[in-house]
Write a protein that holds these residues in place. Structure first.
Motif, short mmCIF file in Angstrom:
data_model
loop_
_atom_site.label_atom_id
_atom_site.label_comp_id
_atom_site.label_asym_id
_atom_site.label_seq_id
_atom_site.Cartn_x
_atom_site.Cartn_y
_atom_site.Cartn_z
N THR A 1 0.81 -1.22 0.00
CA THR A 1 0.00 0.00 0.00
C THR A 1 0.84 1.27 0.00
N GLY A 2 2.17 1.12 -0.01
CA GLY A 2 3.03 2.29 -0.04
C GLY A 2 3.22 2.96 1.31
N TYR A 3 2.81 2.27 2.39
CA TYR A 3 2.98 2.82 3.74
C TYR A 3 4.46 2.89 4.10
N ILE A 4 5.22 1.91 3.62
CA ILE A 4 6.68 1.93 3.77
C ILE A 4 7.30 1.66 2.41
N ALA A 5 8.58 2.02 2.27
CA ALA A 5 9.31 1.77 1.03
C ALA A 5 10.05 0.45 1.12
N SER A 6 10.44 -0.09 -0.03
CA SER A 6 11.10 -1.39 -0.06
C SER A 6 12.40 -1.38 0.75
N GLU A 7 13.09 -0.25 0.77
CA GLU A 7 14.35 -0.20 1.53
C GLU A 7 14.12 -0.25 3.04
N ASP A 8 12.89 0.05 3.48
CA ASP A 8 12.59 -0.01 4.90
C ASP A 8 12.47 -1.45 5.41
N VAL A 9 12.14 -2.38 4.52
CA VAL A 9 11.86 -3.75 4.93
C VAL A 9 13.11 -4.40 5.52
N GLU A 10 14.25 -4.17 4.91
CA GLU A 10 15.50 -4.77 5.43
C GLU A 10 15.78 -4.27 6.84
N LEU A 11 15.57 -2.97 7.07
CA LEU A 11 15.79 -2.40 8.40
C LEU A 11 14.84 -3.03 9.42
N LEU A 12 13.57 -3.16 9.04
CA LEU A 12 12.58 -3.76 9.94
C LEU A 12 12.94 -5.21 10.26
N ASN A 13 13.38 -5.95 9.27
CA ASN A 13 13.75 -7.35 9.50
C ASN A 13 14.98 -7.48 10.38
N GLU A 14 15.94 -6.56 10.22
CA GLU A 14 17.12 -6.57 11.09
C GLU A 14 16.73 -6.32 12.53
N TRP A 15 15.80 -5.38 12.71
CA TRP A 15 15.32 -5.08 14.06
C TRP A 15 14.67 -6.32 14.69
N ARG A 16 13.83 -7.02 13.93
CA ARG A 16 13.10 -8.14 14.52
C ARG A 16 14.01 -9.29 14.92
N LYS A 17 15.16 -9.43 14.25
CA LYS A 17 16.08 -10.51 14.60
C LYS A 17 16.59 -10.39 16.03
N ASP A 18 16.85 -9.14 16.48
CA ASP A 18 17.41 -8.94 17.81
C ASP A 18 16.95 -7.57 18.33
N PRO A 19 15.66 -7.45 18.67
CA PRO A 19 15.12 -6.14 19.04
C PRO A 19 15.74 -5.54 20.30
N ALA A 20 16.18 -6.38 21.22
CA ALA A 20 16.75 -5.87 22.47
C ALA A 20 18.05 -5.10 22.24
N ASN A 21 18.78 -5.46 21.18
CA ASN A 21 20.08 -4.83 20.93
C ASN A 21 20.13 -4.02 19.64
N TRP A 22 18.95 -3.79 19.06
CA TRP A 22 18.89 -3.08 17.78
C TRP A 22 19.28 -1.62 17.94
N LYS A 23 20.08 -1.15 17.00
CA LYS A 23 20.43 0.27 16.95
C LYS A 23 20.19 0.73 15.52
N GLN A 24 19.62 1.91 15.44
CA GLN A 24 19.28 2.44 14.11
C GLN A 24 20.52 2.70 13.28
#
Length: 210
Positions: A187-210
């Motif tokens: 739906t265009g709520y996020i861009a394709s490049e955002d997906v990789e960042l979101l997936n990286e966060w979900r792998k280890d949310p406790a230690n995620w840094k932007q």
């Protein structure tokens, strides 16, 4: 079930119950930094969507846990949804506090469960699974059987999956992280490049840094 997950994800995004901010992370109560925030309690403010959630949770329980004898909601987010579902099923309802009341009867479980009852737990959201499984433990200590749990949404963190497996609790959700991200991208709520960042966060949310 997959169509339901996509449909509910779309509905949550429409009312902005789910917010995705890869470049402006939220801070959760746990202290975790997150590009993702879900507040599906907002569904309670939309009568049609509130009914949709009630009916879909009810159908899910009947499909997966037809032997249910009582419904338990986890405080505080799942109390209204749990009560609505119990009413639809015509079953007893209780709710589980996150800690015993500090006065009066000092109850952890509010309401009445008879020993041996088969209970389904209703949650609004699953993150690490910690509070949800504390509720399961409280019900089991009350000499009842938890036959499963239903929830509106799950982040699908590996730590939560492992915790539910260890506790031997079957979890069924109306939607989840993967379907929300898929719908947000379509739906265009996020861009394709955002997906990789979101997936990286979900792998280890406790230690995620932007």
């Amino acid at each position: 079930m997959d169509n339901l997950k996509k449909d509910f994800a779309r509905r949550l995004l429409k009312i902005k119950a789910i917010k995705l901010q890869p470049n402006n992370p939220f801070t959760w109560a746990s202290g975790w930094k997150s590009p993702f925030y879900c507040d599906n309690r907002k569904t309670l403010s939309y009568p049609d969507l509130r009914t949709y959630v009630k009916l879909e949770l009810t159908h899910t329980i009947l499909a997966h846990f037809p032997e249910v004898e009582a419904v338990a909601g986890v405080a505080t987010g799942a109390i209204p949804q749990g009560a609505l579902v119990a009413d639809a099923l015509g079953l007893p309802f209780v709710y589980i506090r996150n800690k015993p009341k500090d006065h009066g009867l000092e109850n952890l479980i509010e309401g009445e469960l008879r020993p041996g009852m088969k209970v389904v737990v209703v949650e609004d959201l699953i993150s690490t699974g910690g509070s949800s499984l504390k509720a399961v433990e409280a019900i089991r200590k009350n000499a009842c059987e938890v036959i499963g749990m239903v929830a509106s949404y799950s982040y699908g963190f590996p730590v939560a999956k492992q915790a539910f497996e260890d506790a031997k609790v079957e979890l069924v959700t109306l939607t989840d992280y993967d379907h929300v991200v898929e719908e947000a991208l379509e739906t265009g709520y996020i861009a394709s490049e955002d997906v990789e960042l979101l997936n990286e966060w979900r792998k280890d949310p406790a230690n995620w840094k932007q």
